[in-house]
Motif scaffolding. Structure first.
Motif, PDB file in Angstrom:
ATOM      1  N   UNK A 145       0.868  -1.181   0.000  1.00 55.38           N
ATOM      2  CA  UNK A 145       0.000   0.000   0.000  1.00 55.38           C
ATOM      3  C   UNK A 145       0.902   1.228   0.000  1.00 55.38           C
ATOM      4  N   UNK A 146       0.905   1.939  -1.108  1.00 53.29           N
ATOM      5  CA  UNK A 146       1.740   3.134  -1.285  1.00 53.29           C
ATOM      6  C   UNK A 146       0.804   4.260  -1.708  1.00 53.29           C
ATOM      7  N   UNK A 147       0.332   5.028  -0.741  1.00 52.93           N
ATOM      8  CA  UNK A 147      -0.658   6.082  -0.994  1.00 52.93           C
ATOM      9  C   UNK A 147      -0.129   7.399  -0.427  1.00 52.93           C
ATOM     10  N   UNK A 148       0.001   8.384  -1.304  1.00 52.06           N
ATOM     11  CA  UNK A 148       0.535   9.669  -0.878  1.00 52.06           C
ATOM     12  C   UNK A 148      -0.124  10.802  -1.654  1.00 52.06           C
ATOM     13  N   UNK A 149       0.090  12.010  -1.177  1.00 48.26           N
ATOM     14  CA  UNK A 149      -0.518  13.204  -1.766  1.00 48.26           C
ATOM     15  C   UNK A 149       0.455  13.811  -2.769  1.00 48.26           C
ATOM     16  N   UNK A 150       0.119  13.729  -4.043  1.00 48.92           N
ATOM     17  CA  UNK A 150       1.012  14.228  -5.083  1.00 48.92           C
ATOM     18  C   UNK A 150       1.267  15.720  -4.946  1.00 48.92           C
ATOM     19  N   UNK A 151       0.312  16.452  -4.392  1.00 46.75           N
ATOM     20  CA  UNK A 151       0.495  17.905  -4.243  1.00 46.75           C
ATOM     21  C   UNK A 151       1.569  18.237  -3.214  1.00 46.75           C
ATOM     22  N   UNK A 152       1.808  17.326  -2.282  1.00 46.66           N
ATOM     23  CA  UNK A 152       2.848  17.523  -1.272  1.00 46.66           C
ATOM     24  C   UNK A 152       4.215  17.107  -1.804  1.00 46.66           C
ATOM     25  N   UNK A 153       4.258  15.951  -2.476  1.00 48.80           N
ATOM     26  CA  UNK A 153       5.537  15.352  -2.851  1.00 48.80           C
ATOM     27  C   UNK A 153       6.018  15.743  -4.237  1.00 48.80           C
ATOM     28  N   UNK A 154       5.112  16.175  -5.101  1.00 48.40           N
ATOM     29  CA  UNK A 154       5.504  16.584  -6.462  1.00 48.40           C
ATOM     30  C   UNK A 154       4.784  17.875  -6.853  1.00 48.40           C
ATOM     31  N   UNK A 155       4.953  18.931  -6.072  1.00 48.69           N
ATOM     32  CA  UNK A 155       4.233  20.163  -6.383  1.00 48.69           C
ATOM     33  C   UNK A 155       4.697  20.780  -7.706  1.00 48.69           C
ATOM     34  N   UNK A 156       3.739  21.062  -8.570  1.00 52.28           N
ATOM     35  CA  UNK A 156       3.990  21.755  -9.845  1.00 52.28           C
ATOM     36  C   UNK A 156       4.999  21.015 -10.728  1.00 52.28           C
ATOM     37  N   UNK A 157       5.103  19.728 -10.563  1.00 52.70           N
ATOM     38  CA  UNK A 157       6.001  18.937 -11.394  1.00 52.70           C
ATOM     39  C   UNK A 157       5.189  18.307 -12.533  1.00 52.70           C
ATOM     40  N   UNK A 158       4.991  19.080 -13.567  1.00 48.83           N
ATOM     41  CA  UNK A 158       4.101  18.661 -14.642  1.00 48.83           C
ATOM     42  C   UNK A 158       4.642  17.477 -15.434  1.00 48.83           C
ATOM     43  N   UNK A 159       5.962  17.300 -15.419  1.00 46.72           N
ATOM     44  CA  UNK A 159       6.557  16.196 -16.163  1.00 46.72           C
ATOM     45  C   UNK A 159       6.039  14.847 -15.719  1.00 46.72           C
ATOM     46  N   UNK A 160       5.627  14.752 -14.449  1.00 52.53           N
ATOM     47  CA  UNK A 160       5.215  13.452 -13.913  1.00 52.53           C
ATOM     48  C   UNK A 160       3.926  12.955 -14.552  1.00 52.53           C
TER      49      UNK A 160
END
Length: 313
Positions: A145-160
């Motif tokens: 189970x790998x659940x995280x908030x993308x807004x916290x860990x990859x803010x404004x990283x559009x490449x992802x």
């Protein structure tokens, strides 16, 4: 090579500033000599270059580079670095495709240079304890189970969210790097469902079912929409008890026999990662395990696509 390894950081984004720079500046094996970033981000006290070609043309002496760019552009930068005779560390995922990573490994081996595909989560404090505890045990089932908030860990990283950016598999591949390291048998994708926002080219969530060679089911739950408490957990049921790795491998618990103690764990994943890279540089050898990337590729190959709401940051 006995003197400090003169290293340049390429790609000065969040991971380079948060993890690579602190690890490098506290490691006597390395001398951080330059940074390269196309957007102009640099540490004020270091020479700065927009491209790796500019670095090569500058005449600055460099032994190695750590490439922390998005994966879509990583191959060409790494290939150029190897052609200069520089050792290379690749931030994870090591490339946008399997073919790119295998080709880089071949180049490094042909030239007698070090290449590290840096699965940093394998260097979490309790991962090797888990591997030793599971060795020889019969695996019954597993859950990741790998659940995280993308807004916290990859803010404004559009490449992802672009092709080759991996979406939720960018953190998910960390879990797979641990699973492929600790499980005694290889596992294979049996089916997967990938949840794509309507405005993105990479998944925001995924449900993947694996089976190992002996038939044990391992279920994987990935989600970039988690708010509140984040989850980075692997639970393995065996015939001799249950092992739980939590907090991305930072904590371990078991039922039955306790995990073996270890006294050689460095503080911080990236400190241990750079110790490994220094060993490879000294020996001019490669550590490029493609199993985590191969499982991600297979999840896409087997994936059923489900469309979900647009992602709005």
């Amino acid at each position: 090579m006995s003197d400090p390894i003169r290293l340049a950081l390429v790609g000065m984004g969040k991971i380079a500033n948060d993890q690579h720079y602190p690890a490098l500046t506290s490691d006597a094996d390395f001398d951080l000599v330059a940074c390269v970033d196309r957007d102009g981000s640099c540490l004020a006290h270091l020479p700065y270059f927009v491209t790796i070609q500019e670095l090569a043309e500058s005449g600055l002496t460099v032994d190695a580079v750590a490439i922390c760019t998005p994966p879509q552009v990583r191959h060409d930068i790494a290939q150029f670095a190897l052609e200069q005779g520089w050792h290379v560390l690749l931030e994870k995922p090591p490339g946008a495709t399997l073919a790119e990573v295998v080709a880089l490994r071949e180049t490094a081996q042909d030239r007698g240079l070090a290449l590290l595909a840096s699965w940093h989560s394998r260097f979490a404090p309790c991962v090797d304890q888990a591997r030793e505890w599971l060795a020889g045990r019969e695996i019954k089932s597993g859950r990741i189970v790998w659940r995280e908030d993308v807004r916290v860990w990859h803010p404004r990283q559009h490449w992802i969210w672009e092709p080759g950016g991996f979406g939720v598999f960018d953190p998910g591949i960390n879990a797979l790097s641990i699973a492929t390291h600790i499980l005694p048998d290889p596992m294979f994708v049996e089916q997967s469902e990938l949840f794509f926002p309507g405005n993105c080219s990479a998944p925001i969530a995924a449900q993947v079912r694996f089976r190992d060679r002996k038939g044990a089911l391992i279920a994987m739950d990935l989600d970039f929409r988690q708010e509140g408490k984040q989850s980075w957990d692997i639970v393995i049921e065996t015939a001799g008890g249950t092992l739980t790795l939590s907090n991305g491998g930072a904590d371990i618990s078991t039922t039955g026999a306790p995990p073996p103690p270890r006294d050689d764990v460095l503080p911080g994943e990236y400190s241990a990662l750079y110790r490994r890279f220094a060993e490879l540089v000294r020996n001019s050898s490669c550590d490029v395990d493609v199993r985590p990337l191969r499982l991600v590729a297979d999840a896409f190959l087997c994936g059923r696509i489900t469309r979900v709401d647009d992602f709005i940051e």
